[in-house]
Design a protein around this motif. Structure first.
Motif, PDB file in Angstrom:
ATOM      1  N   TYR A 193     184.570  16.850  54.379  1.00  0.00           N
ATOM      2  CA  TYR A 193     185.093  15.699  53.651  1.00  0.00           C
ATOM      3  C   TYR A 193     186.587  15.571  53.903  1.00  0.00           C
ATOM      4  CZ  TYR A 193     186.514  12.764  49.711  1.00  0.00           C
ATOM      5  OH  TYR A 193     187.051  11.766  48.936  1.00  0.00           O
ATOM      6  N   TYR A 194     187.030  14.323  54.054  1.00  0.00           N
ATOM      7  CA  TYR A 194     188.447  14.023  54.219  1.00  0.00           C
ATOM      8  C   TYR A 194     188.747  12.730  53.475  1.00  0.00           C
ATOM      9  CZ  TYR A 194     192.898  12.901  56.421  1.00  0.00           C
ATOM     10  OH  TYR A 194     194.215  12.594  56.632  1.00  0.00           O
ATOM     11  N   GLN A 195     189.874  12.707  52.777  1.00  0.00           N
ATOM     12  CA  GLN A 195     190.306  11.494  52.082  1.00  0.00           C
ATOM     13  C   GLN A 195     191.790  11.323  52.294  1.00  0.00           C
ATOM     14  OE1 GLN A 195     192.452  10.937  49.158  1.00  0.00           O
ATOM     15  NE2 GLN A 195     192.043   8.752  49.344  1.00  0.00           N
ATOM     16  N   SER A 196     192.196  10.070  52.523  1.00  0.00           N
ATOM     17  CA  SER A 196     193.613   9.745  52.605  1.00  0.00           C
ATOM     18  C   SER A 196     193.829   8.316  52.131  1.00  0.00           C
ATOM     19  CB  SER A 196     194.126   9.887  54.043  1.00  0.00           C
ATOM     20  OG  SER A 196     195.491   9.505  54.104  1.00  0.00           O
ATOM     21  N   ASN A 197     194.985   8.095  51.562  1.00  0.00           N
ATOM     22  CA  ASN A 197     195.407   6.756  51.175  1.00  0.00           C
ATOM     23  C   ASN A 197     196.238   6.092  52.269  1.00  0.00           C
ATOM     24  OD1 ASN A 197     194.268   6.832  48.534  1.00  0.00           O
ATOM     25  ND2 ASN A 197     195.933   8.182  47.912  1.00  0.00           N
ATOM     26  N   VAL A 198     196.423   6.790  53.384  1.00  0.00           N
ATOM     27  CA  VAL A 198     197.326   6.348  54.444  1.00  0.00           C
ATOM     28  C   VAL A 198     196.521   5.935  55.676  1.00  0.00           C
ATOM     29  CG1 VAL A 198     199.260   7.036  55.914  1.00  0.00           C
ATOM     30  CG2 VAL A 198     199.095   7.928  53.575  1.00  0.00           C
ATOM     31  N   GLU A 199     196.707   4.697  56.102  1.00  0.00           N
ATOM     32  CA  GLU A 199     195.947   4.138  57.223  1.00  0.00           C
ATOM     33  C   GLU A 199     196.049   4.992  58.489  1.00  0.00           C
ATOM     34  OE1 GLU A 199     195.457  -0.272  59.231  1.00  0.00           O
ATOM     35  OE2 GLU A 199     197.431   0.318  58.487  1.00  0.00           O
ATOM     36  N   GLY A 200     197.253   5.367  58.871  1.00  0.00           N
ATOM     37  CA  GLY A 200     197.440   6.154  60.092  1.00  0.00           C
ATOM     38  C   GLY A 200     196.759   7.507  60.038  1.00  0.00           C
ATOM     39  N   GLU A 201     196.734   8.124  58.869  1.00  0.00           N
ATOM     40  CA  GLU A 201     196.050   9.416  58.722  1.00  0.00           C
ATOM     41  C   GLU A 201     194.545   9.262  58.915  1.00  0.00           C
ATOM     42  OE1 GLU A 201     197.296  11.097  54.987  1.00  0.00           O
ATOM     43  OE2 GLU A 201     199.349  11.406  55.697  1.00  0.00           O
ATOM     44  N   LEU A 202     193.985   8.154  58.437  1.00  0.00           N
ATOM     45  CA  LEU A 202     192.557   7.893  58.645  1.00  0.00           C
ATOM     46  C   LEU A 202     192.260   7.715  60.138  1.00  0.00           C
ATOM     47  CD1 LEU A 202     192.005   5.439  55.675  1.00  0.00           C
ATOM     48  CD2 LEU A 202     191.231   7.810  55.804  1.00  0.00           C
ATOM     49  N   ILE A 203     193.121   6.997  60.822  1.00  0.00           N
ATOM     50  CA  ILE A 203     192.970   6.798  62.268  1.00  0.00           C
ATOM     51  C   ILE A 203     193.074   8.135  62.996  1.00  0.00           C
ATOM     52  CG2 ILE A 203     194.050   5.762  64.315  1.00  0.00           C
ATOM     53  CD1 ILE A 203     194.840   3.407  62.348  1.00  0.00           C
ATOM     54  N   ASN A 204     194.060   8.942  62.632  1.00  0.00           N
ATOM     55  CA  ASN A 204     194.202  10.261  63.267  1.00  0.00           C
ATOM     56  C   ASN A 204     192.963  11.116  63.072  1.00  0.00           C
ATOM     57  OD1 ASN A 204     196.767   9.693  64.232  1.00  0.00           O
ATOM     58  ND2 ASN A 204     197.824  10.691  62.526  1.00  0.00           N
ATOM     59  N   LYS A 205     192.372  11.062  61.887  1.00  0.00           N
ATOM     60  CA  LYS A 205     191.166  11.854  61.622  1.00  0.00           C
ATOM     61  C   LYS A 205     189.996  11.339  62.449  1.00  0.00           C
ATOM     62  CE  LYS A 205     190.587  14.970  59.290  1.00  0.00           C
ATOM     63  NZ  LYS A 205     190.519  16.430  59.630  1.00  0.00           N
ATOM     64  N   LEU A 206     189.840  10.029  62.554  1.00  0.00           N
ATOM     65  CA  LEU A 206     188.781   9.459  63.397  1.00  0.00           C
ATOM     66  C   LEU A 206     188.946   9.921  64.842  1.00  0.00           C
ATOM     67  CD1 LEU A 206     188.662   5.881  61.872  1.00  0.00           C
ATOM     68  CD2 LEU A 206     186.766   7.516  61.889  1.00  0.00           C
ATOM     69  N   HIS A 207     190.171   9.908  65.356  1.00  0.00           N
ATOM     70  CA  HIS A 207     190.434  10.364  66.717  1.00  0.00           C
ATOM     71  C   HIS A 207     190.114  11.850  66.860  1.00  0.00           C
ATOM     72  CE1 HIS A 207     193.592   6.994  67.644  1.00  0.00           C
ATOM     73  NE2 HIS A 207     192.376   6.515  67.446  1.00  0.00           N
TER      74      HIS A 207
END
Length: 139
Positions: free
Chosen positions: A45-59
């Motif tokens: 599980y991963y959660q972030s309120n920050v758009e770039g962090e979500l993108i980094n996790k997807l990558h």
């Protein structure tokens, strides 16, 4: 099978915010139940309120995991960048929304992400995450 659930903005407040829409249970409590019920999976599980962090996790996970369950929260309706990140990776992504986005405000009806996902599950509460798990297990 390695699957990650990625939640976006404000989903860290489940169980606290707008209980009539999102319910009374925290995601951490729900995740414990999912892990017990699906002990055959390596479930992260991963959660972030920050758009770039979500993108980094997807990558980071998008070329090595077996599945991704993504609830991008409000970024669903605004983020071309998250949509592009989903399009760029190889791991199948299932889009999940706790509430029925089509029964809410009109600006929530459009998802910029769906076209790059295997599908979308919306409106079934937290149960939608488990529905996505069943799909990914059958891929």
């Amino acid at each position: 099978m390695k699957i990650i659930i990625i939640n976006g903005p404000n989903l860290n407040l489940l169980g606290v915010r707008e209980k009539s829409v999102y319910g009374n249970k925290s995601f951490e409590d729900y995740l414990k139940e999912l892990k017990l019920k699906h002990s055959d999976l390596d479930l992260e599980y991963y959660q972030s309120n920050v758009e770039g962090e979500l993108i980094n996790k997807l990558h980071e996970v998008g070329f090595s995991y077996d599945g991704i369950i993504l609830n991008a929260g409000a970024y669903t309706h605004t983020s071309v960048a998250i949509s592009d990140a989903v399009a760029a990776i190889k791991t199948p992504v299932v889009e999940v929304h706790i509430s029925n986005i089509h029964a809410r405000e009109e600006y929530r009806h459009l998802s910029l992400i769906t076209a790059n996902c295997a599908g979308m599950i919306t409106g079934f509460g937290l149960k939608g995450y488990e529905m996505a798990l069943y799909y990914l297990k059958d891929c």
